[in-house]
Design a protein around this motif. Structure first.
Motif, PDB file in Angstrom:
ATOM      1  N   ALA A   1       0.822  -1.208   0.000  1.00  0.00           N
ATOM      2  CA  ALA A   1       0.000   0.000   0.000  1.00  0.00           C
ATOM      3  C   ALA A   1       0.860   1.265   0.000  1.00  0.00           C
ATOM      4  CB  ALA A   1      -0.930   0.000   1.211  1.00  0.00           C
ATOM      5  N   ALA A   2       1.973   1.232   0.726  1.00  0.00           N
ATOM      6  CA  ALA A   2       2.835   2.409   0.814  1.00  0.00           C
ATOM      7  C   ALA A   2       3.664   2.623  -0.447  1.00  0.00           C
ATOM      8  CB  ALA A   2       3.766   2.288   2.021  1.00  0.00           C
ATOM      9  N   GLY A   3       3.935   1.538  -1.163  1.00  0.00           N
ATOM     10  CA  GLY A   3       4.682   1.654  -2.400  1.00  0.00           C
ATOM     11  C   GLY A   3       6.172   1.823  -2.237  1.00  0.00           C
ATOM     12  N   GLU A   4       6.722   1.400  -1.099  1.00  0.00           N
ATOM     13  CA  GLU A   4       8.160   1.507  -0.889  1.00  0.00           C
ATOM     14  C   GLU A   4       8.571   0.707   0.342  1.00  0.00           C
ATOM     15  OE1 GLU A   4       8.825   5.669  -0.410  1.00  0.00           O
ATOM     16  OE2 GLU A   4       7.944   5.751   1.593  1.00  0.00           O
ATOM     17  N   LEU A   5       9.857   0.435   0.426  1.00  0.00           N
ATOM     18  CA  LEU A   5      10.421  -0.228   1.596  1.00  0.00           C
ATOM     19  C   LEU A   5      10.360   0.730   2.786  1.00  0.00           C
ATOM     20  CD1 LEU A   5      12.078  -2.883   2.297  1.00  0.00           C
ATOM     21  CD2 LEU A   5      14.110  -1.462   2.059  1.00  0.00           C
ATOM     22  N   SER A   6      10.006   0.211   3.963  1.00  0.00           N
ATOM     23  CA  SER A   6       9.925   1.089   5.135  1.00  0.00           C
ATOM     24  C   SER A   6      11.319   1.452   5.626  1.00  0.00           C
ATOM     25  CB  SER A   6       9.148   0.406   6.262  1.00  0.00           C
ATOM     26  OG  SER A   6       9.926  -0.606   6.875  1.00  0.00           O
ATOM     27  N   GLU A   7      11.417   2.609   6.256  1.00  0.00           N
ATOM     28  CA  GLU A   7      12.693   3.042   6.812  1.00  0.00           C
ATOM     29  C   GLU A   7      13.192   2.071   7.873  1.00  0.00           C
ATOM     30  OE1 GLU A   7      14.711   6.940   9.059  1.00  0.00           O
ATOM     31  OE2 GLU A   7      12.612   6.987   8.399  1.00  0.00           O
ATOM     32  N   ASP A   8      12.254   1.540   8.676  1.00  0.00           N
ATOM     33  CA  ASP A   8      12.651   0.602   9.720  1.00  0.00           C
ATOM     34  C   ASP A   8      13.218  -0.680   9.121  1.00  0.00           C
ATOM     35  OD1 ASP A   8      12.550  -0.337  12.636  1.00  0.00           O
ATOM     36  OD2 ASP A   8      11.384  -1.890  11.615  1.00  0.00           O
ATOM     37  N   THR A   9      12.560  -1.207   8.076  1.00  0.00           N
ATOM     38  CA  THR A   9      13.070  -2.427   7.441  1.00  0.00           C
ATOM     39  C   THR A   9      14.442  -2.171   6.833  1.00  0.00           C
ATOM     40  OG1 THR A   9      10.843  -3.258   6.980  1.00  0.00           O
ATOM     41  CG2 THR A   9      12.635  -4.150   5.658  1.00  0.00           C
ATOM     42  N   ASN A  10      14.596  -1.036   6.174  1.00  0.00           N
ATOM     43  CA  ASN A  10      15.889  -0.698   5.594  1.00  0.00           C
ATOM     44  C   ASN A  10      16.971  -0.635   6.681  1.00  0.00           C
ATOM     45  OD1 ASN A  10      17.689   0.231   3.460  1.00  0.00           O
ATOM     46  ND2 ASN A  10      17.587   2.219   4.471  1.00  0.00           N
ATOM     47  N   ASN A  11      16.649  -0.033   7.809  1.00  0.00           N
ATOM     48  CA  ASN A  11      17.618   0.049   8.907  1.00  0.00           C
ATOM     49  C   ASN A  11      17.971  -1.329   9.446  1.00  0.00           C
ATOM     50  OD1 ASN A  11      17.831   2.843   8.796  1.00  0.00           O
ATOM     51  ND2 ASN A  11      16.200   3.178  10.294  1.00  0.00           N
ATOM     52  N   ARG A  12      16.986  -2.222   9.482  1.00  0.00           N
ATOM     53  CA  ARG A  12      17.264  -3.597   9.933  1.00  0.00           C
ATOM     54  C   ARG A  12      18.185  -4.313   8.938  1.00  0.00           C
ATOM     55  NH1 ARG A  12      13.505  -5.588  13.955  1.00  0.00           N
ATOM     56  NH2 ARG A  12      11.982  -3.973  14.489  1.00  0.00           N
ATOM     57  N   PHE A  13      17.962  -4.092   7.651  1.00  0.00           N
ATOM     58  CA  PHE A  13      18.843  -4.679   6.639  1.00  0.00           C
ATOM     59  C   PHE A  13      20.272  -4.140   6.782  1.00  0.00           C
ATOM     60  CE2 PHE A  13      15.240  -5.440   3.301  1.00  0.00           C
ATOM     61  CZ  PHE A  13      14.789  -6.513   4.032  1.00  0.00           C
ATOM     62  N   LEU A  14      20.366  -2.839   7.028  1.00  0.00           N
ATOM     63  CA  LEU A  14      21.682  -2.232   7.219  1.00  0.00           C
ATOM     64  C   LEU A  14      22.398  -2.827   8.434  1.00  0.00           C
ATOM     65  CD1 LEU A  14      20.788   1.508   6.530  1.00  0.00           C
ATOM     66  CD2 LEU A  14      22.510   0.194   5.276  1.00  0.00           C
ATOM     67  N   ALA A  15      21.671  -2.898   9.544  1.00  0.00           N
ATOM     68  CA  ALA A  15      22.263  -3.411  10.778  1.00  0.00           C
ATOM     69  C   ALA A  15      22.672  -4.874  10.651  1.00  0.00           C
ATOM     70  CB  ALA A  15      21.281  -3.233  11.938  1.00  0.00           C
ATOM     71  N   ALA A  16      21.910  -5.627   9.867  1.00  0.00           N
ATOM     72  CA  ALA A  16      22.209  -7.056   9.707  1.00  0.00           C
ATOM     73  C   ALA A  16      23.411  -7.305   8.817  1.00  0.00           C
ATOM     74  CB  ALA A  16      20.987  -7.776   9.137  1.00  0.00           C
ATOM     75  N   GLY A  17      23.831  -6.298   8.049  1.00  0.00           N
ATOM     76  CA  GLY A  17      24.974  -6.463   7.156  1.00  0.00           C
ATOM     77  C   GLY A  17      24.611  -6.952   5.769  1.00  0.00           C
ATOM     78  N   PHE A  18      23.307  -6.981   5.440  1.00  0.00           N
ATOM     79  CA  PHE A  18      22.871  -7.576   4.174  1.00  0.00           C
ATOM     80  C   PHE A  18      23.380  -6.814   2.946  1.00  0.00           C
ATOM     81  CE2 PHE A  18      18.788  -9.286   6.396  1.00  0.00           C
ATOM     82  CZ  PHE A  18      19.539 -10.290   6.997  1.00  0.00           C
ATOM     83  N   TYR A  19      23.491  -5.494   3.052  1.00  0.00           N
ATOM     84  CA  TYR A  19      23.905  -4.712   1.888  1.00  0.00           C
ATOM     85  C   TYR A  19      25.383  -4.911   1.538  1.00  0.00           C
ATOM     86  CZ  TYR A  19      19.510  -2.068   1.901  1.00  0.00           C
ATOM     87  OH  TYR A  19      18.183  -1.706   1.823  1.00  0.00           O
ATOM     88  N   ARG A  20      26.146  -5.494   2.448  1.00  0.00           N
ATOM     89  CA  ARG A  20      27.601  -5.608   2.256  1.00  0.00           C
ATOM     90  C   ARG A  20      28.050  -7.021   1.895  1.00  0.00           C
ATOM     91  NH1 ARG A  20      30.528  -1.223   5.394  1.00  0.00           N
ATOM     92  NH2 ARG A  20      28.907   0.215   6.103  1.00  0.00           N
TER      93      ARG A  20
END
Length: 417
Positions: free
Chosen positions: A47-66
C-alpha cells in the motif's frame, strides 16, 4: 590474465567491515529471524509503495547490503551462492523487500569494476553504498572536460528512495559528430538525481521502482563503466580487475545481476508455499465429507508438485551460482575466455528458474479457491508479483534461447539478451 601487482593486503588503507568476524550462517540466522516481521508488513508495504525506513535500517544493521561488497571497502566479500542463500531467505518473508535489497546490494559488484579512485569515492569513509541501477539506456552523455555531461530518465529504479548512488545505463556519443562511443553504466551521486513517482502497477508495488531523472550532471571519466563499445561489442576488461583478485569480480555481469531476480522469485514461491500449506491445513473441501484439504489426495498432489517445482528451481539456482564461481576462477587463473554463448546459457537457466517459480505459484493460486483472488490475499500478491517480475526485459526466454542457439552455430546474436 593480469590482474595487477597489488593484493588487498598490500593496499595502504582500507575500510574495516562493521563485523569483521561475521559469518554466512549468522547472516542466514538473521534473515530467518526477520521473516515473520517482513511477512506481517507485506500488505502495508504494498500500500505504501516503498520499503519502510525501519526495514531498511534492519537490513543495514544485519549487514545484508555488504554481502558482495569488496572487503577492502567495508564489505564481507562472500561468494555469490552465499549471497543468493541470504536473498532467498529474505524473500521468503517479503519478495518486494527482498527485491529492493537484492537489486541494490548486488550492485556493489558493479562498483567493484570501477577504478580504485572511483571506488574510494563511492564507498566513502564508512563503506555505506546502496545503488539501484537500470540497464536499459535512459541517458545520453557527451565527453566534457575529463568526464561526461549526462542527462536522461530511467524508469524502474528499484530502491531509489534509499539510495546513496545510482547506476544509469547511458549512450555516449561524440558531441560534434554524434558518432556512438559506446554504452556505459555511469555511477551518479544521490544529489545528482531526482525521483518521479510513476510506479503504479499490479504487482511489486512495494519496491518503489520509480523514475530517476538527471537533468544535466557532470561525472568524472572514472565513474563510467563501459560494457559495450561504439560498435556494440561487449567490453570485458574493467579498471577494478586490477584491484580485486577475487574471481567473482572478473566474470560476466549479466548472469550475476539476473541471479538476484531469480533468488527473489524462488522464495516468493517458497513464501507462497508456506501460505498454501496453511490454507490446506485449515480450509475444508467443497464437497462431503468436508475433510480439511490437507487430507484430500487431490490437494496433497498439488502441494507435492508445487514443492517439487520450487525445490528444483532453488537447486538449479544454487548449482548455477556455484558453477559461475568456478568459471570465474578458471577465467582468472587460466585465462579461459568469457564467451557470449555461455553467458546466454547461464541466463537461460535463471530464466527457467523463474518460470518454475511462476508455475508453482500459478498452481497454488488456481487450486486454493477464489478467495485467493482477493486483493488482500498473500497468494494473490505472490501471483501479481511474479507476473510483474516476468515482464522484465532480461527475462524473455524466447529471445535468450534464440540468441544462444545463434551463437552456438556461429551467428551473431540479435539482441543483448
Amino acid at each position: 590474465m593480469a590482474i595487477g601487482t597489488r593484493s588487498a593486503q598490500q593496499l595502504s588503507s582500507h575500510i574495516a567491515p562493521p563485523e569483521p568476524d561475521l559469518t554466512v550462517d549468522e547472516l542466514l540466522r538473521r534473515s530467518d529471524a526477520l521473516r515473520p516481521l517482513l511477512r506481517e508488513r507485506q500488505a502495508e508495504r504494498e500500500a505504501a509503495g516503498e520499503l519502510s525506513e525501519d526495514t531498511n535500517n534492519r537490513f543495514l544493521a544485519a549487514g545484508f547490503y555488504r554481502i558482495l561488497q569488496p572487503r577492502i571497502f567495508g564489505g564481507y566479500e562472500f561468494a555469490l551462492p552465499d549471497f543468493i542463500r541470504v536473498m532467498i531467505s529474505v524473500a521468503r518473508g517479503c519478495s518486494e523487500s527482498a527485491w529492493v535489497l537484492a537489486l541494490t546490494s548486488g550492485h556493489t559488484v558493479l562498483a567493484a569494476q570501477l577504478s580504485e579512485d572511483a571506488q574510494r569515492e563511492v564507498f566513502g569513509e564508512a563503506g555505506d553504498f546502496r545503488a539501484p541501477g537500470v540497464g536499459m539506456p535512459g541517458g545520453v552523455g557527451v565527453p566534457s572536460d575529463g568526464g561526461y555531461r549526462v542527462k536522461g530518465a530511467w524508469d524502474y529504479a528499484s530502491g531509489c528512495d534509499l539510495a546513496t548512488h545510482f547506476f544509469g545505463s547511458t549512450m555516449v556519443h561524440d558531441a560534434e559528430t554524434k558518432a556512438p562511443l559506446g554504452n556505459a553504466w555511469i555511477c551518479f551521486d544521490r544529489e545528482q538525481f531526482k525521483i518521479v513517482d510513476n510506479w503504479d502497477v499490479i504487482g511489486m508495488q512495494g519496491t518503489g521502482s520509480r523514475r530517476v531523472v538527471i537533468e544535466n550532471a557532470f561525472v568524472s571519466a572514472d565513474r563510467a563503466l563501459w560494457f559495450l563499445d561504439g560498435q556494440g561489442r561487449p567490453v570485458r576488461g574493467q579498471p577494478g580487475h586490477a584491484l580485486h583478485p577475487n574471481p567473482m569480480y572478473h566474470a560476466w555481469l549479466a548472469p550475476l545481476l539476473i541471479s538476484e531476480v531469480a533468488a527473489v522469485s524462488v522464495c516468493a514461491a517458497r513464501g507462497a508455499l508456506d501460505i498454501y500449506e496453511q490454507i490446506l491445513r485449515s480450509k475444508k473441501a467443497n464437497f462431503p465429507p468436508f475433510h480439511v484439504r490437507a487430507h484430500e489426495a487431490e490437494f496433497q498432489q498439488h502441494f507435492g508438485e508445487a514443492q517439487a517445482l520450487i525445490d528444483t528451481a532453488e537447486a538449479a539456482l544454487l548449482k548455477l551460482t556455484a558453477d559461475y564461481m568456478d568459471m570465474a576462477q578458471q577465467h582468472v587463473e587460466k585465462d579461459t575466455p568469457l564467451d557470449e554463448e555461455m553467458e546466454r546459457r547461464l541466463i537461460l537457466v535463471e530464466q527457467h528458474v523463474i518460470r518454475l517459480a511462476w508455475d508453482a505459484v500459478e498452481l497454488m493460486f488456481r487450486t486454493s479457491g477464489t478467495s485467493a483472488a482477493a486483493k488482500s490475499s498473500p497468494l494473490g500478491r505472490a501471483l501479481r508479483n511474479l507476473a510483474v517480475i516476468r515482464t522484465h526485459v532480461t527475462l524473455q526466454l524466447d529471445h535468450t534461447a534464440g540468441n544462444a542457439g545463434r551463437l552456438h552455430f556461429g551467428l551473431p546474436p540479435l539482441s543483448r539478451f
